[in-house]
Scaffold this active site. Structure first.
Site, short mmCIF file in Angstrom:
data_model
loop_
_atom_site.label_atom_id
_atom_site.label_comp_id
_atom_site.label_asym_id
_atom_site.label_seq_id
_atom_site.Cartn_x
_atom_site.Cartn_y
_atom_site.Cartn_z
N SER A 108 27.85 26.68 31.06
CA SER A 108 27.86 25.75 32.19
C SER A 108 28.75 24.54 31.96
CB SER A 108 26.43 25.26 32.47
OG SER A 108 25.56 26.34 32.69
N HIS A 113 19.14 23.97 35.48
CA HIS A 113 18.74 24.92 34.44
C HIS A 113 17.41 24.56 33.80
CE1 HIS A 113 22.24 27.51 34.58
NE2 HIS A 113 23.04 26.45 34.57
#
Length: 436
Positions: free
Chosen positions: A299, A374
């Site tokens: 990410s 997340h």
């Protein structure tokens, strides 16, 4: 659009056509905004199905023709019908308290619903009504920064869209090179994390070891809602370039890397969709590929560079006092090409990134939107990768850093609950060492 969708749309079109004969829109007088407002108020109070669908179709068609200034005027007028009757709510709540039951509960629920919610719910009856309302919220979000008074309107829309785009109504599709060209073209257009330059780039992301999964909603035809790109790798990849440039079919792949997640509809911003997508995709990959034992994201650290620059250039901030002069070396163009600067900057930069992801919070949650996403899904901050994205965009956005968030299917529910209830963050031992 599938056959069922076409059939349903044709039915609503036919009903709307029948309803048009009962409407007398020739009596409408005034500006385009005044006319659409009159139709909107009529729709709120109307109960007939055919004329209701016809009214909804008229409103959608007229809204699409409004200019930007007229849309703002329309929204400002609708604010008047976002209010609720507090006295009525109190009365209904007392009735439920004194006489609990389905009838009194339903009456309380009705009193909480604004006329504006009724309007948007009934506009949804129009052919392509859902698509129109998603676009309407997109327009509204554009106005909000300069017109915060429109927030109640946005709240009403968000409540409705959250229920309409419940994961139970969404369809998960695995896309490949044989998927309809019209859908693949949209994937190219909607990809904002790692740009897809052309059809060859896209084909490389749809090989045997590269997947793309997307959520679709029946009311939006063949327009994806959100999609995730996945790479099967050997071990947890720490560089996006190694994924984008690797099209070979290596053996012994044991890890699925979620390296790009894209929301396709701006009108669905802040509607929770991605968390369900990740879990569904992980489950499907595990079922189809039993050799895949590890699931992780790769990410971006969105906004890290902008945040760190502000901290370093602020005379008031005492963060990183010891390393501030070293970190400032990374503010100079081309710093990453100088081995001496890179060697000096690496450790303090990694520590600064850890602080940004874990310590910088707003209302008890990380300020970084990707971290919030997340952690909220139950993932663990597993590793911060030096030069994980060496592209110009990666260097400008996060000094090249990228992060792995690990999805341990056995722990994600516990991590999710711990985060939602206590604000706890799941962090690996190796990342915690950066705090030392």
């Amino acid at each position: 659009m599938n056959k069922l969708g076409k059939f349903t749309k044709s039915i609503f079109e036919s009903i709307a056509d029948a309803g048009e004969t009962l409407l007398d829109i020739t009596k409408l007088r005034g500006t385009p905004v005044q006319e659409i407002l009159e139709l909107s108020y009529d729709l709120v109070s109307h109960k007939g199905l055919a004329t209701g669908i016809a009214l909804a179709r008229q409103i959608v068609a007229r809204y699409n023709k409004l200019k930007k200034k007229e849309k703002l005027e329309y929204f400002q007028a609708l604010i008047k019908i976002t209010e609720v009757d507090i006295r009525e709510i109190k009365m209904k709540a007392e009735a439920l308290y004194n006489n609990p039951g389905p009838e009194t509960r339903e009456e309380l629920h009705k009193s909480l619903k604004t006329k504006c919610q009724k309007l948007f719910s009934r506009m949804n009856m129009a052919p392509n009504g859902t698509k129109a309302i998603v676009k309407l919220r997109e327009d509204l979000l554009d106005f909000l920064p300069e017109h915060p008074e429109l927030k109640p309107l946005e709240v009403d829309l968000k409540l409705l869209l959250t229920s309409w785009f419940n994961p139970g109504f969404l369809v998960l599709r695995k896309l490949d090179w044989d998927t309809e060209a019209s859908i693949l073209e949209k994937i190219i257009r909607y990809e904002t994390v790692h740009n897809i330059g052309n059809w060859n780039d896209l084909k490389q992301r749809l090989t045997e070891s590269r997947y793309c999964f997307a959520y679709f909603h029946p009311a939006l035809e063949d327009d994806p809602i959100i999609f995730v790109e996945v790479a099967l790798t050997k071990g947890i990849a720490g560089s996006v370039q190694s994924i984008l440039n690797d099209s070979s079919n290596k053996t012994k792949r044991n890890t699925a890397i979620f390296y790009s997640i894209n929301n396709c509809q701006r009108g669905l911003k802040r509607i929770p969709l991605g968390n369900f997508l990740i879990k569904m995709v992980a489950t499907q990959i595990a079922k189809e590929n039993p050799e895949i034992k590890t699931f992780s994201s790769l990410s971006p650290v969105t906004g890290f560079a902008e945040w760190l620059k502000k901290v370093l250039l602020s005379n008031k901030s005492k963060l990183f006092e010891k390393d501030s002069e070293t970190l400032k070396m990374a503010l100079n163009p081309g710093w990453h090409k100088n081995p001496t600067i890179v060697r000096k900057v690496k450790k303090p930069m990694m520590k600064a990134c850890y602080h940004y992801l874990v310590k910088e919070k707003r209302k008890g949650r990380p300020v970084n939107p990707v971290a919030r996403f997340h952690f909220g899904n139950g993932a663990e901050l597993y590793r911060i990768n030096w030069m994980g994205n060496s592209s110009e965009h990666g260097l400008n956005d996060s000094f090249g850093l990228m992060v792995n968030y690990l999805y341990n299917l056995k722990n994600i529910e516990f991590n999710h609950e711990n985060y939602m209830v206590h604000g706890g963050l799941a962090i690996s031992k190796s990342v915690k060492k950066l705090e030392e």
